[in-house]
Write a protein that holds these residues in place. Structure first.
Motif, PDB file in Angstrom:
ATOM      1  N   GLU A   1      34.504   1.801  44.065  1.00 15.98           N
ATOM      2  CA  GLU A   1      33.814   1.147  42.953  1.00 15.98           C
ATOM      3  C   GLU A   1      33.522   2.154  41.841  1.00 15.98           C
ATOM      4  OE1 GLU A   1      30.627  -1.534  43.955  1.00 15.98           O
ATOM      5  OE2 GLU A   1      31.841  -2.548  45.465  1.00 15.98           O
ATOM      6  N   GLN A   2      34.605   2.777  41.389  1.00 12.36           N
ATOM      7  CA  GLN A   2      34.491   3.742  40.294  1.00 12.36           C
ATOM      8  C   GLN A   2      35.700   3.635  39.373  1.00 12.36           C
ATOM      9  OE1 GLN A   2      34.285   7.667  41.982  1.00 12.36           O
ATOM     10  NE2 GLN A   2      36.480   7.839  42.229  1.00 12.36           N
ATOM     11  N   ILE A   3      35.491   4.112  38.151  1.00 18.75           N
ATOM     12  CA  ILE A   3      36.545   4.113  37.150  1.00 18.75           C
ATOM     13  C   ILE A   3      36.637   5.521  36.575  1.00 18.75           C
ATOM     14  CG2 ILE A   3      37.318   3.155  34.944  1.00 18.75           C
ATOM     15  CD1 ILE A   3      35.547   0.682  35.674  1.00 18.75           C
TER      16      ILE A   3
ATOM     17  N   ASN B   1      26.009   1.056  37.891  1.00 18.53           N
ATOM     18  CA  ASN B   1      24.912   1.186  36.929  1.00 18.53           C
ATOM     19  C   ASN B   1      25.267   2.049  35.719  1.00 18.53           C
ATOM     20  OD1 ASN B   1      23.219  -0.402  38.634  1.00 18.53           O
ATOM     21  ND2 ASN B   1      22.840   1.433  39.856  1.00 18.53           N
ATOM     22  N   MET B   2      26.567   2.251  35.474  1.00 16.36           N
ATOM     23  CA  MET B   2      26.991   3.014  34.302  1.00 16.36           C
ATOM     24  C   MET B   2      27.785   2.106  33.365  1.00 16.36           C
ATOM     25  SD  MET B   2      28.117   6.631  36.075  1.00 16.36           S
ATOM     26  CE  MET B   2      28.163   7.598  34.571  1.00 16.36           C
ATOM     27  N   ILE B   3      27.903   2.525  32.130  1.00 19.71           N
ATOM     28  CA  ILE B   3      28.674   1.800  31.120  1.00 19.71           C
ATOM     29  C   ILE B   3      29.899   2.642  30.757  1.00 19.71           C
ATOM     30  CG2 ILE B   3      28.655   0.814  28.785  1.00 19.71           C
ATOM     31  CD1 ILE B   3      26.671  -0.584  30.637  1.00 19.71           C
TER      32      ILE B   3
ATOM     33  N   ILE C   1      31.857  -1.369  28.644  1.00 24.14           N
ATOM     34  CA  ILE C   1      31.919  -2.331  29.740  1.00 24.14           C
ATOM     35  C   ILE C   1      31.073  -1.821  30.895  1.00 24.14           C
ATOM     36  CG2 ILE C   1      33.409  -3.485  31.408  1.00 24.14           C
ATOM     37  CD1 ILE C   1      35.686  -3.318  29.412  1.00 24.14           C
ATOM     38  N   ASN C   2      30.230  -2.683  31.426  1.00 21.31           N
ATOM     39  CA  ASN C   2      29.356  -2.352  32.541  1.00 21.31           C
ATOM     40  C   ASN C   2      30.168  -2.305  33.841  1.00 21.31           C
ATOM     41  OD1 ASN C   2      27.490  -2.659  34.756  1.00 21.31           O
ATOM     42  ND2 ASN C   2      25.937  -3.173  33.240  1.00 21.31           N
ATOM     43  N   VAL C   3      30.097  -1.207  34.551  1.00 18.32           N
ATOM     44  CA  VAL C   3      30.832  -1.047  35.808  1.00 18.32           C
ATOM     45  C   VAL C   3      30.410  -2.110  36.816  1.00 18.32           C
ATOM     46  CG1 VAL C   3      31.229   0.497  37.778  1.00 18.32           C
ATOM     47  CG2 VAL C   3      31.203   1.424  35.460  1.00 18.32           C
ATOM     48  N   ASN C   4      29.123  -2.432  36.873  1.00 20.37           N
ATOM     49  CA  ASN C   4      28.644  -3.454  37.809  1.00 20.37           C
ATOM     50  C   ASN C   4      29.337  -4.793  37.541  1.00 20.37           C
ATOM     51  OD1 ASN C   4      26.945  -1.459  38.686  1.00 20.37           O
ATOM     52  ND2 ASN C   4      25.071  -2.421  37.944  1.00 20.37           N
ATOM     53  N   ASP C   5      29.540  -5.138  36.267  1.00 24.39           N
ATOM     54  CA  ASP C   5      30.203  -6.400  35.922  1.00 24.39           C
ATOM     55  C   ASP C   5      31.640  -6.421  36.418  1.00 24.39           C
ATOM     56  OD1 ASP C   5      27.896  -7.252  34.677  1.00 24.39           O
ATOM     57  OD2 ASP C   5      28.622  -6.842  32.631  1.00 24.39           O
ATOM     58  N   ILE C   6      32.330  -5.299  36.266  1.00 23.88           N
ATOM     59  CA  ILE C   6      33.729  -5.236  36.682  1.00 23.88           C
ATOM     60  C   ILE C   6      33.864  -5.472  38.179  1.00 23.88           C
ATOM     61  CG2 ILE C   6      35.718  -3.685  36.983  1.00 23.88           C
ATOM     62  CD1 ILE C   6      34.937  -2.471  34.244  1.00 23.88           C
TER      63      ILE C   6
END
Length: 187
Positions: free
Chosen positions: A144-146, A166-168, A177-182
């Motif tokens: 769960e990382q980009i 919890n990062m953008i 883009i919010n990582v949580n949303d992705i």
């Protein structure tokens, strides 16, 4: 393309295009070698669609287009040629020759899978960097990382950032883009 050994034999780009036209499978070309792409897990597609929809929402259709999976991009120089089908790419000009994009996308995103992880983190990173793609994201569903590679100057990424929960993600295109949303679409 009958036997599996064929994918390890050198073929010209012209031979690749003929094989591609005769083969219903998704194929990529790596400077003489063909790679047969395998089906992906549904979460891969969910994340890809979420990212694409966020990009479309932000960019609209005025200045740039967002393409997914089945649109090929061709990179070539005098010595080498590659054709990939990125999971997501953003193109802000119309450099299509038929169905293939022959320009430099503003953003390319690859979503890791077991079958493609090695190529996405190795070969494709190297090629996107070399051909001056301004920004390249590697999306890792398991972690769960980009990872965002950006500031491409003279064929070298000068910046890489890892975004987690919890990062953008702050793109050079001005997209946030919010990582949580992705990753919220993972089941």
């Amino acid at each position: 393309m009958g036997d599996k050994a064929r994918i390890y034999e050198y073929v010209s780009y012209e031979e690749f295009e003929k094989i591609q036209n005769e083969n219903p499978n998704k194929l990529e070309y790596d400077n003489g070698y063909i790679y047969l792409m395998t089906p992906v897990h549904p979460n891969h597609d969910r994340v890809k669609n979420k990212i694409a929809s966020e990009l479309i929402k932000f960019l609209g259709f005025e200045s740039c287009d967002v393409f997914t999976s089945d649109v090929a991009v061709v990179f070539e120089s005098n010595e080498e040629k590659y054709e990939f089908q990125p999971d997501v790419m953003v193109c802000c000009d119309d450099k299509f020759q038929g169905s293939k994009y022959k320009g430099i996308p503003k953003l390319i995103i690859e979503i890791l899978s077991y079958a493609t992880e090695y190529r996405d983190k190795g070969l494709k990173l190297k090629i996107y960097e070399k051909f001056n793609v301004p920004e390249y994201w590697i999306v890792d569903i398991r972690e769960e990382q980009i990872i965002v590679y950006s500031t491409n100057t003279n064929g070298k990424y000068l910046s890489s950032n890892i975004y987690t929960k919890n990062m953008i993600v702050k793109s050079s295109l001005g997209i946030n883009i919010n990582v949580n949303d992705i990753f919220s679409v993972i089941k």
